[in-house]
Design an enzyme around this catalytic site. Structure first.
Site: not given
Ligand code: RIB
Length: 287
Positions: A38, A40-42, A206-207, A236-237
Site C-alpha cells: 500500500g 501509505g504503508a510503504n 524521474l525513475g 517511489g513510496d
Molecule cells: O506503490 C506500490 C504500492 O502500490 C504497492 O505496495 C501496492 O499495494 C499499491 O498500492
C-alpha cells in the site's frame, strides 16, 4: 516532531511473470509472495526506517491484524489504525523479468475510514508536524484542510493519480510529489508546469533518471544511482517516505532528496514492498 500519514494498507500479492500480461493473455507465474504494501504503508515504513516518528492513520478489516503488527514491528506508531467491517485492501502485482510492474488494487477498508476516527487521531498532532496522504484512501480533502488549519506542514503524493482531485488540493499543499507522467497530466488539467504550480515545493520523480525539485530557488536536479533493478514496486513510496523523514528532521530539501534517491535506488535492487525497504544505516552505507 512527527509525520502523520493518512494512507492505504494493502496485502500485496506479488507474482513473478516473464512479461506484463497483455489483454486476453494467460501466463504462468514463477513465484508468488505476500508482502505488506500500500502506498501509505510503504511511506510510513520508509519514514520510520529513516528514523522519523510516524503515526499512521488508516483502516484494516478483521483479516488485517498481521499488517498492523508488521507496521509496528517496522517502527510505525499504529495507534491510529482502526478495524472496520470491510476486508483489508489488497493488491495483485505482476513483476516482469525486467523489473517493471503492473498493479491492481482492491481498496476495501482503505476507502471506508470513518471521518470521526480521522478527526480524533489528528487532535494529537502538533503545529510543525508533517501530514501526508496519497490517493488510495477516502477523506483526503477533509484531512488536508484539517491538517492545514492545525498548522501542520502538508504533503501530498499524488498517486494513484487523479487530475481533478490533485488540482483541487493544490491550494492547501506545502509539498507535492508526483512522477513525470503525472506531472504531464496535471499540466493538461491546470495549464501549469511544475515550476508554476501554487505549491512551495514540487518534486517530480524521474525513475532511473533521478528527480527534479522545483522550489523557491528554481529548479534543482537530483541525480540517480545506477543499479541493477529487479523490482521497481514501492521505490517511489520509499523516496517520498525518506524525503519527509529528512524534512521532519530539519534537513534542507536538497539533502533530504539526495538521501531519498539513494534509498529508492537500493529499494529497486530488492523484490518486495514494505518488508524490504532499507533502513538508514543501509542507505548511508550505500554509494
Ligand atoms: O506503490 C506500490 C504500492 O502500490 C504497492 O505496495 C501496492 O499495494 C499499491 O498500492
Amino acid at each position: 516532531m512527527a509525520i502523520w500519514n493518512l494512507g492505504g494498507i494493502n496485502a500485496d500479492h506479488v507474482y513473478a511473470v516473464p512479461h506484463i500480461p497483455a489483454p486476453g493473455e494467460t501466463l504462468d507465474g514463477s513465484d508468488h509472495s505476500v508482502y505488506l504494501g500500500g502506498k501509505g504503508a510503504n511511506m510510513s515504513v520508509a519514514a520510520a526506517r529513516a528514523g522519523a516518528h510516524v503515526r499512521h492513520i488508516g483502516a484494516v478489516g478483521k483479516d488485517g491484524k498481521w499488517t498492523v503488527n508488521r507496521l509496528m514491528e517496522y517502527g510505525v506508531d499504529t495507534r491510529a489504525i482502526t478495524t472496520v467491517d470491510t476486508d483489508t485492501a489488497h493488491a495483485i502485482i505482476f513483476v516482469a523479468n525486467d523489473g517493471e510492474n503492473a498493479i491492481m488494487v482492491y481498496p476495501g477498508a482503505n476507502r471506508v475510514i470513518p471521518a470521526d476516527h480521522l478527526k480524533q487521531a489528528l487532535t494529537q498532532a502538533q503545529t510543525g508536524d508533517w501530514f501526508v496522504c496519497q490517493n488510495e484512501v477516502n477523506l483526503q480533502e477533509k484531512a488536508i484542510k484539517l491538517a492545514r488549519d492545525m498548522g501542520l506542514n502538508v504533503a501530498y503524493a499524488a498517486a494513484p493519480f487523479d487530475p481533478v482531485i490533485t488540482k483541487s488540493l493544490l491550494p492547501y499543499l506545502d509539498f507535492l510529489i508526483l512522477n513525470e507522467v503525472e506531472a504531464d497530466q496535471l499540466k493538461q488539467a491546470t495549464g501549469e508546469g511544475p515550476a508554476d504550480l501554487p505549491v512551495k515545493d514540487v518534486v517530480v520523480t524521474l525513475g532511473s533518471k533521478g528527480a527534479t525539485w522545483f522550489g523557491p530557488n528554481g529548479q534543482i536536479d537530483i541525480a540517480s544511482h545506477k543499479v541493477n533493478a529487479v523490482d521497481t514496486t514501492g521505490a517511489g513510496d520509499t523516496f517520498t517516505g525518506y524525503t519527509l523523514a529528512g524534512l521532519d528532521r530539519g534537513q534542507p530539501m536538497e539533502q533530504a532528496l539526495k538521501t531519498a534517491a539513494k534509498a529508492s535506488a537500493l529499494m529497486v535492487t530488492r523484490s518486495g514492498t514494505a518488508d524490504v525497504i532499507p533502513d538508514l544505516a543501509e542507505v548511508q552505507a550505500f554509494s
